[in-house]
Design an enzyme around this catalytic site. Structure first.
Site: not given
Ligand code: COS
Length: 385
Positions: A157, A337, A339-340, A364, A366
């Protein structure tokens, strides 16, 4: 289509550029060495409006457009990615999420404190066992009268240890499908105490605070819930559409810093009796950096354009974040590179850019997660389900 910045955007760039050069960059190496965060810099950023971004003036922000927001973020990222990380989390993950989903009271209570820099916020989504699979998170909030009792642990965090406010995602309905049983809460550190042990030993962002968040039966009134019950995952994903945009702009800042450092070094360093800038292979390294950086910046502006228009920007944001994060690392590698051997020591800043760039491909979302999102838009097929 207009590629020119407006006079206001130019003015904002100059303000942020000068501030970054005069106030942020000079101490960056020492802070990286001593692993200390420049609170004094943040204190100056608040009054200048640099922590308020697109938040409307009535809540203490600047009410600027999203391109201007990216410009500031890039300029801060050019000087120091640790400060830029704090700015990104503060504005894009915390302030803009409260602005979008908060009640009027929540907005009036928290936004002025955050925009001024009086309070630092953090975003508690990732957990030790759930990073990419954010919907799987295990932190719970159990209803107790009009309160919630929060238990669990968050990981990686940014700003955690410095935070006065944590936007935390917890499972409120274990029986619902996993993305639908999550809610968002605003925890004030003083009122709803959480621990935030610092995570040590990071490759980069060494002057930035990264911590765990630990919730041990933290009692939170229902009034601290952000947005609708069960909508926490969508709130988190919406927040990340903003956060990834900010990371992308910050990565462009690193790439630009690599160009600036390389051009300066190549002009003064001589080998075989000539400045190394006169060698074609050195110019190629610089030219490749410039092409990729300009392309990344345009992708960021394209995503900003979608945001300004109020259109969905998930796809454009993931494209910008993926590309900018990847090229920041490539540019930092090339800058070393150029800057060596000197690029391998912190006598020059490029080794810090190299270390700091790396996390952009991780946090945020990968690079692989961005590809899954882009691929899903293209094919309509969810490669995760
Ligand atoms: N904005 C608004 N709603 C969203 C959205 C977005 N960008 N992306 C997904 N949703 C909604 C979907 O519409 C879905 O809603 P419904 O179930 O009502 O249809 C719901 O959220 C679930 O979405 P989804 O099925 O896509 O979820 P997944 O579990 O498959 O996850 C990913 C999708 C992998 C894209 C997501 O988990 C993700 O971004 N993971 C990475 C997390 C991350 O970035 N972590 C870093 C944290 S901060 S350092």
């Amino acid at each position: 289509m207009d590629f020119d910045l407006t006079p206001e955007q130019e003015q904002i760039r100059k303000l942020a550029h000068d501030f970054a050069d005069q106030e942020i960059a000079p101490g960056a190496r020492e802070r990286d060495r001593s692993m200390t965060f420049p609170h004094e810099v943040l204190k100056k950023m608040g009054p200048l409006g640099l922590l308020g971004g697109p938040v409307p003036e009535q809540y203490g922000g600047m009410g600027i457009d999203y391109i201007s927001h990216a410009i500031i973020t890039e300029e801060v990222g050019r000087a120091d990615s640790s400060v830029r990380t704090t700015l990104s989390v503060q504005i894009s993950l915390v302030e803009l999420t409260i602005l979008k989903f908060g009640t009027e009271e929540q907005k009036r209570t928290y936004l002025p404190k955050l925009c001024s820099g009086e309070w630092i916020g953090c975003f508690g989504l990732t957990e030790p066992g759930y990073g990419s699979d954010a919907a799987g998170l295990a932190t719970t909030a159990v209803k107790d009268g009009n309160d919630w009792i929060v238990n669990g642990r968050k990981m990686w965090i940014s700003n955690g240890g410095m935070s006065k406010l944590a936007l935390v995602f917890a499972r409120t309905d274990p029986s619902a499908p996993k993305a639908h049983g999550i809610s968002a809460f605003l925890l004030e550190r003083d009122q709803h105490p959480y621990d935030a042990p610092t995570i040590h030993g990071k490759l980069g962002l060494r002057s930035s605070n990264t911590s765990e968040l630990v919730f041990d039966h933290v009692r939170v009134p229902d009034g601290q819930r952000l947005g609708e019950l069960g909508q926490g995952f969508k709130i988190a994903m919406t927040a990340l559409d903003g956060g990834r945009y900010s990371v992308a702009a910050g990565a462009v800042g690193i790439a630009q810093a690599c160009i600036d450092a390389s051009v300066a070094y190549a002009g003064q360093r001589k080998t075989f009796g000539k400045p190394i800038a006169s060698y074609q292979l050195v110019q190629e390294l610089i030219a490749d950096m410039i092409v990729e950086t300009e392309a990344a910046r345009l992708l960021v502006y394209k995503a900003g354009h979608e945001k300004n228009a109020g259109r969905p920007s998930t796809r454009a944001t993931s494209i910008a974040k993926l590309y900018a994060a990847e090229i920041a690392s490539r540019c930092a590698d090339r800058a070393i590179q150029v800057h060596g051997g000197y690029g391998f020591s912190d006598e020059f800043p490029v080794e810090r850019y190299y270390r700091d760039a790396r996390v952009n491909r991780l946090y945020e979302g990968t690079s692989q997660i961005q590809k899954l999102i882009i691929g899903r838009f293209a094919t309509g097929i969810d490669a995760i389900a």
